[in-house]
Write an enzyme that holds these catalytic residues in place. Structure first.
Site, PDB file in Angstrom:
ATOM      1  CG  ASP A   1      -1.774  -1.259   1.307  1.00  0.00           C
ATOM      2  OD1 ASP A   1      -2.215  -1.755   0.257  1.00  0.00           O
ATOM      3  OD2 ASP A   1      -1.980  -1.750   2.436  1.00  0.00           O
TER       4      ASP A   1
ATOM      5  CD  GLU B   1     -13.080  -5.003  -4.793  1.00  0.00           C
ATOM      6  OE1 GLU B   1     -13.316  -5.584  -3.722  1.00  0.00           O
ATOM      7  OE2 GLU B   1     -13.815  -5.114  -5.804  1.00  0.00           O
TER       8      GLU B   1
END
Length: 600
Positions: free
Chosen positions: A39, A213
């Site tokens: 991330d 998403e």
């Protein structure tokens, strides 16, 4: 204490990866190779890229993440590990899940927006960490969630008019308008409509008709707003949409990065830096990697003429280097372009150090600009065993050997000393491999390193081993000391000072070249107090004296040695009649010990 099991697992993984994929261990991408990271959230600040990531725990079979990590780079290939300045425990109201966040700079502070599990409700919530430094430490800015609705992946964008927006969401996409304090917001959370026009069409899932998403990354370029996001689980790819305004209406533009790599998730961050555009993402490319043990990587790209983003493919080469690395200033050992076998840990001298080093391990640093050549190599080292050797090699871990430093046992893994060895043949711009050699088990820790350029030390008796030879005092008493030394058997003691500018000095008039850069290194320790100390050059030309600060001022103390180091271009107008190198304090008259000084 050392996590032996973890090291064994990593070593086995590296061996297997090397046998099955010979090029993998030599790849520069992923850019973090000492732990699993995920991330990525890059931030450009003051000429560096700061990279904020999550940390996947070794052996995870779920998104087991307890802390966030920070890295930085000035050249996009050599990344410095700044450790973990924030974790779940930073938020007293949180219980788990240090998942994907982003840091932004505003109001002279750094705000890190992260999702964590709220202990009271059991829902995911968005917290805010704050720090005066991009590398932390971060503290809880408000002592409670900023917003909580069970959804994740915050990103923050500040528009040209100063209005900041917080976006987040999975399965929905939310936003709020942040107030100028960045830790509160106006109005209520609002949903961005997830239409097929705005976010593409997903097939086979009637409850999720669009491709969106999770993991939004919103930014603005040339008046157009971009939302880059993870699309269509699972496995995810990266898609993007654009809009004329920060809240829409959005139009889906296509794929940025197709489904690739060993992770079933992906997460994007996009920045411009030093004239180039960069796309950060994660995959499962490291040994032992996968969907829950991911690794951050980066690619350089160029926007199409119409502003659209081209399709970007994962590579093992990564982004090209921006500029070069200067070996003649202190470089942190945890500044790494590639490695084999090592890990990092907090250092007792501040920051991080490289540790868990065994025979055959190495650290790679790219694009080291030696110029006309290096004379010596100094490493800050510690060893709780009998030590080992640092081989300085060029080009590869088995490349040309230009120097070998022997590291002694120091009586502890955080008992630091400096080891120096001669270097020959290090010229031009080369990749440097610091390869570690020795017996079995852990050998040594490495905190920082620095080369000395060829040309020799301009200071006479820089080691102080010849007593006060070559040195004089501008005030007080200058004597040779044998009871307190940094290296060798002698140092200089400047005592009885009556003014801050008084200290040991040496005339270097004949050695200087106008317009040339000189590197200074001097070890200082106080006889009493904690004075701020610096090295200075007094230049007298055409009857005018100017004072050039050679090193940043640094606090010194009685408990240990502090190294002052810096590189400065020396120039003057007219005829130079005097140049004096000396060590002084910013204020006060505390006595000073001086040792191992170089000016070259």
């Amino acid at each position: 204490m050392r996590p032996a099991l973890r090291t064994v697992l990593c070593t086995v993984g590296l061996l297997l990866a090397t046998m099955l994929f010979p090029s993998l261990a030599r790849a520069d991408n992923p850019i973090v190779q000492t732990i699993y990271t995920a991330d990525p959230a890059p931030l450009v600040h003051n000429g560096r890229v700061y990279l904020y990531t999550g940390h996947d725990e070794d052996g995870s079979t779920y998104f087991t993440m307890k802390e966030w990590r920070v890295w930085s780079s000035a050249d996009m290939v050599n990344w410095t590990d700044h450790g973990s300045p924030m974790n779940v425990a930073t938020f007293s109201w949180a219980s788990a899940d240090a998942w994907a966040g982003q840091t932004v700079y505003r109001n002279g502070k750094f705000y890190w927006y992260v999702p964590v599990k709220d202990r009271a409700s059991g829902q995911m919530a968005i917290g805010v960490g704050v720090s005066a430094s991009p590398t932390g430490p971060f503290t809880d800015a408000i002592g409670r969630p900023l917003v909580r609705n069970g959804e994740i992946d915050p990103t923050v964008f500040t528009d040209d008019n100063g209005q900041a927006y917080l976006y987040w969401g999975n399965p929905n996409l939310w936003y709020v308008r942040l107030n100028p304090d960045m830790i509160s917001y106006s109005g209520s959370p609002a949903q961005i409509p997830l239409t097929t026009t705005g976010f593409g069409t997903r097939t086979g899932n009637t409850s999720r008709p669009t491709l969106y998403e999770e993991g939004p990354w919103v930014y603005k370029r040339n008046g157009l707003y971009y939302n880059v996001f993870a699309a269509k689980c699972c496995s995810e790819f990266i898609g993007y949409s654009t809009a004329p305004g920060p809240t829409g209406p959005w139009t889906y533009r296509g794929t940025v990065m197709p489904t690739q790599g060993g992770s079933f998730t992906n997460h994007a961050g996009v920045i411009d830096f030093n004239g180039g555009s960069y796309f950060f993402y994660h995959n499962g490319a490291l040994p032992g990697g996968g969907g829950f043990t991911r690794s951050v990587a980066v690619e350089k790209f160029t926007y199409n003429a119409d502003g659209t983003i081209p399709t970007i493919t994962m590579t093992t080469a990564g982004a090209p280097q921006v500029g070069t690395l200067n070996p003649y200033v202190r470089q942190e050992a945890e500044t790494i372009a590639g490695e084999s076998g090592v890990e990092t840990e907090p250092s007792s001298e501040g920051g991080m150090n490289v540790g868990f080093i065994e025979n055959g391990d190495y650290v790679k640093v790219k694009g080291v600009a030696f110029g006309t050549g290096a004379f010596s190599f100094t490493a800050r080292v510690a060893s709780g065993t009998s030590g080992g050797r640092i081989e300085v090699r060029l080009g590869s871990a088995t490349g040309t050997l230009v120097g070998t430093c022997t590291v002694p046992g120091t009586g502890g893994w955080q008992n630091w000393t400096s080891a120096t060895c001669p270097v020959s043949g290090a010229t031009g711009t080369r990749d440097v491999f610091l390869r570690f050699a020795g017996g079995s088990g852990y050998l040594l820790n490495l905190n920082w390193w620095q080369f000395t350029p060829s040309g020799g030390n301009l200071l006479t008796n820089g080691t102080m081993e010849d007593g006060t030879a070559g040195w004089t005092s501008s005030g007080g008493t200058l004597s040779s000391a044998t009871d307190v030394t940094h290296g060798g058997s002698r140092s200089l003691l400047s005592s009885g000072r009556t003014a801050a500018w008084q200290g040991p000095h040496q005339n270097v008039t004949a050695q200087l070249t106008n317009g040339k850069s000189y590197t200074t290194s001097v070890w200082v320790r106080s006889q009493s107090g904690t004075p701020s100390t610096k090295a200075t050059l007094a230049l007298t030309a055409n009857g005018t004296t100017n004072y050039v600060q050679l090193t940043p001022a640094g606090a010194v103390n009685t408990g240990g040695w502090t190294r002052l180091t810096g590189t400065t271009t020396i120039s003057w107008t007219g005829t130079l009649t005097n140049a004096s190198f000396y060590v002084e304090t910013a204020a006060g008259t505390d006595g000073l010990y001086i040792d191992d000084a170089s000016f070259q």
